[in-house]
Design a protein around this motif. Structure first.
Motif, PDB file in Angstrom:
ATOM      1  N   GLY A  82       4.322 -33.850  49.651  1.00 55.48           N
ATOM      2  CA  GLY A  82       4.241 -32.874  48.688  1.00 55.48           C
ATOM      3  C   GLY A  82       5.564 -33.521  47.704  1.00 55.48           C
ATOM      4  O   GLY A  82       5.319 -32.646  46.522  1.00 55.48           O
ATOM      5  N   VAL A  83       6.293 -34.540  47.740  1.00 56.21           N
ATOM      6  CA  VAL A  83       7.275 -35.620  47.092  1.00 56.21           C
ATOM      7  C   VAL A  83       6.253 -35.804  46.264  1.00 56.21           C
ATOM      8  O   VAL A  83       5.526 -36.699  46.434  1.00 56.21           O
ATOM      9  CB  VAL A  83       8.339 -36.255  48.264  1.00 56.21           C
ATOM     10  CG1 VAL A  83       8.969 -36.872  46.946  1.00 56.21           C
ATOM     11  CG2 VAL A  83       8.802 -35.377  49.085  1.00 56.21           C
ATOM     12  N   GLU A  84       6.087 -35.221  44.973  1.00 55.31           N
ATOM     13  CA  GLU A  84       4.790 -35.512  43.827  1.00 55.31           C
ATOM     14  C   GLU A  84       5.547 -37.224  43.002  1.00 55.31           C
ATOM     15  O   GLU A  84       4.746 -37.926  42.874  1.00 55.31           O
ATOM     16  CB  GLU A  84       4.748 -34.137  42.945  1.00 55.31           C
ATOM     17  CG  GLU A  84       4.178 -33.748  43.650  1.00 55.31           C
ATOM     18  CD  GLU A  84       3.490 -32.431  42.289  1.00 55.31           C
ATOM     19  OE1 GLU A  84       3.899 -32.486  41.309  1.00 55.31           O
ATOM     20  OE2 GLU A  84       2.895 -31.661  43.390  1.00 55.31           O
ATOM     21  N   MET A  85       7.062 -36.713  42.665  1.00 53.97           N
ATOM     22  CA  MET A  85       7.288 -38.213  41.351  1.00 53.97           C
ATOM     23  C   MET A  85       7.840 -39.543  42.404  1.00 53.97           C
ATOM     24  O   MET A  85       8.381 -38.922  43.859  1.00 53.97           O
ATOM     25  CB  MET A  85       8.921 -37.684  41.257  1.00 53.97           C
ATOM     26  CG  MET A  85       8.458 -36.207  39.986  1.00 53.97           C
ATOM     27  SD  MET A  85       7.401 -36.693  39.402  1.00 53.97           S
ATOM     28  CE  MET A  85       6.517 -35.208  38.631  1.00 53.97           C
ATOM     29  N   PRO A  86       6.932 -40.045  42.349  1.00 51.03           N
ATOM     30  CA  PRO A  86       7.134 -41.929  42.941  1.00 51.03           C
ATOM     31  C   PRO A  86       8.785 -41.819  42.374  1.00 51.03           C
ATOM     32  O   PRO A  86       9.424 -42.291  44.020  1.00 51.03           O
ATOM     33  CB  PRO A  86       6.285 -43.130  41.609  1.00 51.03           C
ATOM     34  CG  PRO A  86       4.880 -41.740  41.075  1.00 51.03           C
ATOM     35  CD  PRO A  86       5.945 -40.665  40.976  1.00 51.03           C
ATOM     36  N   PHE A  87       9.763 -42.063  41.631  1.00 47.60           N
ATOM     37  CA  PHE A  87      11.047 -41.843  41.540  1.00 47.60           C
ATOM     38  C   PHE A  87      12.072 -41.446  42.726  1.00 47.60           C
ATOM     39  O   PHE A  87      12.722 -41.795  43.549  1.00 47.60           O
ATOM     40  CB  PHE A  87      11.432 -42.208  40.623  1.00 47.60           C
ATOM     41  CG  PHE A  87      11.916 -40.591  39.803  1.00 47.60           C
ATOM     42  CD1 PHE A  87      12.611 -39.968  40.189  1.00 47.60           C
ATOM     43  CD2 PHE A  87      10.766 -40.039  39.210  1.00 47.60           C
ATOM     44  CE1 PHE A  87      13.424 -38.818  40.169  1.00 47.60           C
ATOM     45  CE2 PHE A  87      11.484 -38.470  39.507  1.00 47.60           C
ATOM     46  CZ  PHE A  87      12.161 -38.004  39.285  1.00 47.60           C
ATOM     47  N   GLN A  88      11.596 -40.259  43.416  1.00 49.03           N
ATOM     48  CA  GLN A  88      12.251 -39.538  43.952  1.00 49.03           C
ATOM     49  C   GLN A  88      11.649 -39.916  45.343  1.00 49.03           C
ATOM     50  O   GLN A  88      12.391 -40.330  46.600  1.00 49.03           O
ATOM     51  CB  GLN A  88      11.529 -37.794  43.904  1.00 49.03           C
ATOM     52  CG  GLN A  88      11.797 -37.085  42.794  1.00 49.03           C
ATOM     53  CD  GLN A  88      11.305 -35.587  43.193  1.00 49.03           C
ATOM     54  OE1 GLN A  88      10.650 -35.310  43.410  1.00 49.03           O
ATOM     55  NE2 GLN A  88      13.164 -35.247  42.746  1.00 49.03           N
ATOM     56  N   ARG A  89      10.524 -40.443  45.547  1.00 50.38           N
ATOM     57  CA  ARG A  89      10.093 -40.817  47.279  1.00 50.38           C
ATOM     58  C   ARG A  89      10.800 -42.162  47.399  1.00 50.38           C
ATOM     59  O   ARG A  89      11.367 -42.213  47.773  1.00 50.38           O
ATOM     60  CB  ARG A  89       8.313 -41.239  46.650  1.00 50.38           C
ATOM     61  CG  ARG A  89       7.522 -40.174  46.719  1.00 50.38           C
ATOM     62  CD  ARG A  89       6.173 -40.600  47.430  1.00 50.38           C
ATOM     63  NE  ARG A  89       5.216 -41.276  46.268  1.00 50.38           N
ATOM     64  CZ  ARG A  89       4.603 -40.803  45.603  1.00 50.38           C
ATOM     65  NH1 ARG A  89       4.543 -39.054  45.074  1.00 50.38           N
ATOM     66  NH2 ARG A  89       3.873 -42.252  44.980  1.00 50.38           N
ATOM     67  N   ARG A  90      10.853 -43.128  46.018  1.00 53.94           N
ATOM     68  CA  ARG A  90      11.280 -44.641  46.238  1.00 53.94           C
ATOM     69  C   ARG A  90      12.840 -44.233  46.655  1.00 53.94           C
ATOM     70  O   ARG A  90      13.606 -44.722  47.252  1.00 53.94           O
ATOM     71  CB  ARG A  90      11.074 -45.116  44.662  1.00 53.94           C
ATOM     72  CG  ARG A  90      10.215 -46.251  45.052  1.00 53.94           C
ATOM     73  CD  ARG A  90       9.463 -47.039  43.703  1.00 53.94           C
ATOM     74  NE  ARG A  90       9.972 -46.244  42.581  1.00 53.94           N
ATOM     75  CZ  ARG A  90       9.331 -45.721  41.827  1.00 53.94           C
ATOM     76  NH1 ARG A  90       7.518 -45.746  42.105  1.00 53.94           N
ATOM     77  NH2 ARG A  90       9.257 -45.354  40.216  1.00 53.94           N
ATOM     78  N   ARG A  91      13.783 -42.649  45.338  1.00 55.66           N
ATOM     79  CA  ARG A  91      15.063 -42.720  46.472  1.00 55.66           C
ATOM     80  C   ARG A  91      15.263 -42.083  47.972  1.00 55.66           C
ATOM     81  O   ARG A  91      16.075 -42.894  48.392  1.00 55.66           O
ATOM     82  CB  ARG A  91      15.576 -41.528  44.651  1.00 55.66           C
ATOM     83  CG  ARG A  91      15.734 -42.455  43.899  1.00 55.66           C
ATOM     84  CD  ARG A  91      16.134 -40.955  43.010  1.00 55.66           C
ATOM     85  NE  ARG A  91      16.240 -41.524  41.861  1.00 55.66           N
ATOM     86  CZ  ARG A  91      16.883 -40.484  41.045  1.00 55.66           C
ATOM     87  NH1 ARG A  91      17.008 -38.998  40.635  1.00 55.66           N
ATOM     88  NH2 ARG A  91      17.005 -40.404  39.645  1.00 55.66           N
ATOM     89  N   LEU A  92      14.577 -41.930  48.288  1.00 55.12           N
ATOM     90  CA  LEU A  92      14.257 -41.303  49.645  1.00 55.12           C
ATOM     91  C   LEU A  92      14.491 -42.517  50.686  1.00 55.12           C
ATOM     92  O   LEU A  92      14.700 -42.273  51.239  1.00 55.12           O
ATOM     93  CB  LEU A  92      13.396 -39.876  50.013  1.00 55.12           C
ATOM     94  CG  LEU A  92      14.191 -38.793  49.027  1.00 55.12           C
ATOM     95  CD1 LEU A  92      12.530 -38.062  49.098  1.00 55.12           C
ATOM     96  CD2 LEU A  92      15.119 -38.205  49.616  1.00 55.12           C
ATOM     97  N   VAL A  93      13.353 -43.389  50.421  1.00 53.17           N
ATOM     98  CA  VAL A  93      13.255 -44.184  50.785  1.00 53.17           C
ATOM     99  C   VAL A  93      14.077 -45.666  51.152  1.00 53.17           C
ATOM    100  O   VAL A  93      14.779 -45.566  52.576  1.00 53.17           O
ATOM    101  CB  VAL A  93      11.771 -44.598  50.612  1.00 53.17           C
ATOM    102  CG1 VAL A  93      11.833 -46.289  51.093  1.00 53.17           C
ATOM    103  CG2 VAL A  93      10.343 -44.146  51.468  1.00 53.17           C
ATOM    104  N   ALA A  94      14.685 -45.720  49.886  1.00 52.47           N
ATOM    105  CA  ALA A  94      16.121 -46.418  49.476  1.00 52.47           C
ATOM    106  C   ALA A  94      17.618 -45.762  50.572  1.00 52.47           C
ATOM    107  O   ALA A  94      17.313 -46.007  50.674  1.00 52.47           O
ATOM    108  CB  ALA A  94      16.221 -46.610  48.615  1.00 52.47           C
ATOM    109  N   GLY A  95      17.712 -44.675  50.469  1.00 49.97           N
ATOM    110  CA  GLY A  95      18.309 -44.137  51.064  1.00 49.97           C
ATOM    111  C   GLY A  95      18.315 -43.822  52.582  1.00 49.97           C
ATOM    112  O   GLY A  95      19.744 -43.817  53.224  1.00 49.97           O
ATOM    113  N   ILE A  96      17.357 -43.295  53.080  1.00 51.66           N
ATOM    114  CA  ILE A  96      17.201 -43.516  54.705  1.00 51.66           C
ATOM    115  C   ILE A  96      17.702 -44.911  55.224  1.00 51.66           C
ATOM    116  O   ILE A  96      17.871 -45.426  56.125  1.00 51.66           O
ATOM    117  CB  ILE A  96      15.735 -44.160  54.703  1.00 51.66           C
ATOM    118  CG1 ILE A  96      15.759 -41.679  54.517  1.00 51.66           C
ATOM    119  CG2 ILE A  96      15.735 -43.379  56.110  1.00 51.66           C
ATOM    120  CD1 ILE A  96      14.401 -41.000  54.899  1.00 51.66           C
ATOM    121  N   HIS A  97      16.803 -46.460  54.550  1.00 55.67           N
ATOM    122  CA  HIS A  97      17.167 -47.956  54.612  1.00 55.67           C
ATOM    123  C   HIS A  97      18.826 -47.500  54.774  1.00 55.67           C
ATOM    124  O   HIS A  97      18.721 -48.573  55.662  1.00 55.67           O
ATOM    125  CB  HIS A  97      16.568 -48.300  53.279  1.00 55.67           C
ATOM    126  CG  HIS A  97      16.558 -50.044  53.772  1.00 55.67           C
ATOM    127  ND1 HIS A  97      15.629 -50.911  54.606  1.00 55.67           N
ATOM    128  CD2 HIS A  97      17.215 -50.482  53.263  1.00 55.67           C
ATOM    129  CE1 HIS A  97      15.876 -51.837  54.598  1.00 55.67           C
ATOM    130  NE2 HIS A  97      17.505 -51.552  54.322  1.00 55.67           N
TER     131      HIS A  97
END
Length: 465
Positions: free
Chosen positions: A312-327
């Motif tokens: 349900g994370v709709e915004m692409p920029f938020q998904r990229r931030r989360l993935v980068a944060g986990i990385h």
């Protein structure tokens, strides 16, 4: 993190049983009789100082004044760098502060960099009322104490008063200091007021012009501090109007709430840590989404951009931030200093053991998440070395983690038996309950397991991130 003055009160004040108090008095009397006439000059001096300090705390001012220049000099250092007037100010003993000042006590002496005004502002409510401590503060201001002075952490008296939630002292100091001043972690008075949990003081400082959109060295705002400490009244005050609704989430981040009702094989949620990552990636508005879905920290640290979208994370920029944060999280190596340690001869309690176990479990969860992340993303990661070598190394790590897991399971079973062996502590006799506290073995064994895990994880591995 709030700073409080010394506590020289006797432990017997915690008991209302008159028989127990009498027993303690008799034991003290016996000890005094045992050493009567055998004390060295240094030991006698130490006893006199302790007695004087207790008299300052208990407001036995006549006894304190009667021994000045006999048992102690006016500006002589007591225990922990205290002087008579510094100690009196720290416990809001107004009459003694006034008398010592009349006798010529040096008001410019410091305790570890803290001025007498800071000590007075740091008097906790459990020691004296804010009205009493404010009376001392007003007197010190009137006689010319430097209000703008800072200690080694760049804290001023206003910050001490705010950290204590002392709105009376803050009102006295506010016209005399620069409200925009910050300490060495970029906290101003509002940050400290938020940390104190006094919503009325927070509102007062905001009305006086302090803004709550500042960030400290760690990138946290006053609202973040309030959320981290579950200060509901302060959160309601600082939360933007558009976010004030049923979406407000208060997380109880304690041992029982995290591990209670866990089913066999289930992982602890560690929701607070997920929220910290969301704050760090500026995705705070997604907090409710993950809380409602009951995502645990282990799974969260392995999610991909596609899985975030499915959740349900709709915004692409938020998904990229989360993935980068986990990385970025997984790139940071584990360090042995993060392993909880209980010294061999250090005193400890059930709370210390719980904190050590709590930290150790979180470390293991993060290690398991890192392992799953590597396996899951090995094809997408920037691999420099041979993939076969990496896969073989990861397999070796997996096999050793399985062995460590078996040890942890055995330790868990053993802990149940240790719980049954615990006997009540006899607080009357000299015997200590420490010998009947088998959990000390748990801490040692669990520490060995975690240290082994960390050392295993720090082994040279071909670069894959």
């Amino acid at each position: 993190m709030a700073f409080h003055g010394p506590d020289y009160s006797s432990s017997e004040d915690e008991f209302d049983d008159p028989d127990f108090k009498e027993l303690m008095r008799q034991q003290k009397l016996e000890r005094l009789q045992l050493y009567n006439g055998n004390l060295t000059e240094k030991q006698q001096k130490e006893q006199n100082i302790k007695k004087i300090q207790n008299n300052v705390i208990n407001r036995n001012n006549d006894e304190v004044l009667s021994v000045i220049n006999i048992d102690i000099n006016l500006d002589e250092r007591l225990e922990d760098e205290w002087t008579l007037i510094l100690l009196a100010a720290s416990v809001a003993n107004f009459d003694l502060v006034v008398e010592l000042h009349k006798m010529g006590a040096d008001i410019n002496l410091k305790k570890g960099g803290d001025t007498i005004l800071m000590c007075a502002c740091n008097c906790p409510l459990s020691t004296a009322s804010f009205e009493e401590s404010s009376e001392v503060i007003k007197f010190l201001i009137d006689i010319g104490v430097d209000v703008t002075s800072k200690n080694r952490k760049r804290m001023n008296a206003l910050m001490f008063a705010a950290s204590n939630g002392n709105i009376n002292a803050v009102e006295l100091l506010l016209p005399l200091v620069d409200l925009t001043e910050e300490d060495n972690q970029n906290w101003d008075a509002l940050f400290w007021a938020v940390y104190s949990g006094n919503a009325a003081l927070v509102e007062f400082l905001i009305d006086k012009g302090l803004t709550f959109d500042r960030v400290d060295l760690k990138g946290s705002t006053p609202l973040d501090i309030a959320i981290d400490n579950n200060l509901k009244d302060v959160i309601e005050l600082l939360m933007p109007e558009e976010n004030k609704s049923e979406d407000l989430i208060i997380i109880n981040n304690n041992f029982e709430d995290i591990f209670r009702d866990l089913k066999n094989g289930a992982k602890p949620l560690f929701t607070q840590d997920i929220c910290n990552i969301l704050h760090g990636t500026r995705c705070e508005n997604l907090m409710k989404l993950f809380v409602d879905q009951g995502i645990n920290l282990l799974d969260f640290l392995t999610l991909s951009e596609e899985e975030f979208a499915a959740m349900g994370v709709e915004m692409p920029f938020q998904r990229r931030r989360l993935v980068a944060g986990i990385h970025k999280f997984h790139k940071r190596p584990f360090h042995p200093s993060s392993v909880p340690v209980v010294g061999k001869d250090e005193p400890y309690s059930n709370v210390d053991v719980a904190a050590a176990v709590f930290s150790a479990i979180k470390q293991v969860v993060c290690m398991e998440a890192a392992f799953k992340y590597l396996v899951k993303n090995k094809d997408e990661l920037d691999v420099i070395n041979d993939k076969k070598v990496i896969e073989q190394t990861v397999c070796n790590i997996e096999s050793k983690l399985i062995r460590l897991r078996k040890v942890a399971i055995k330790l868990q079973k053993k802990a149940v038996n240790w719980d049954d062996q615990i006997q009540p502590v006899n607080i009357i006799t000299a015997k200590s309950g420490r010998r009947w506290f088998p959990w000390r073995k748990a801490v040692i064994v669990f520490g060995i397991v975690i240290v082994a895990s960390v050392k295993l994880w720090k082994r040279p591995i071909p670069s894959i991130i």
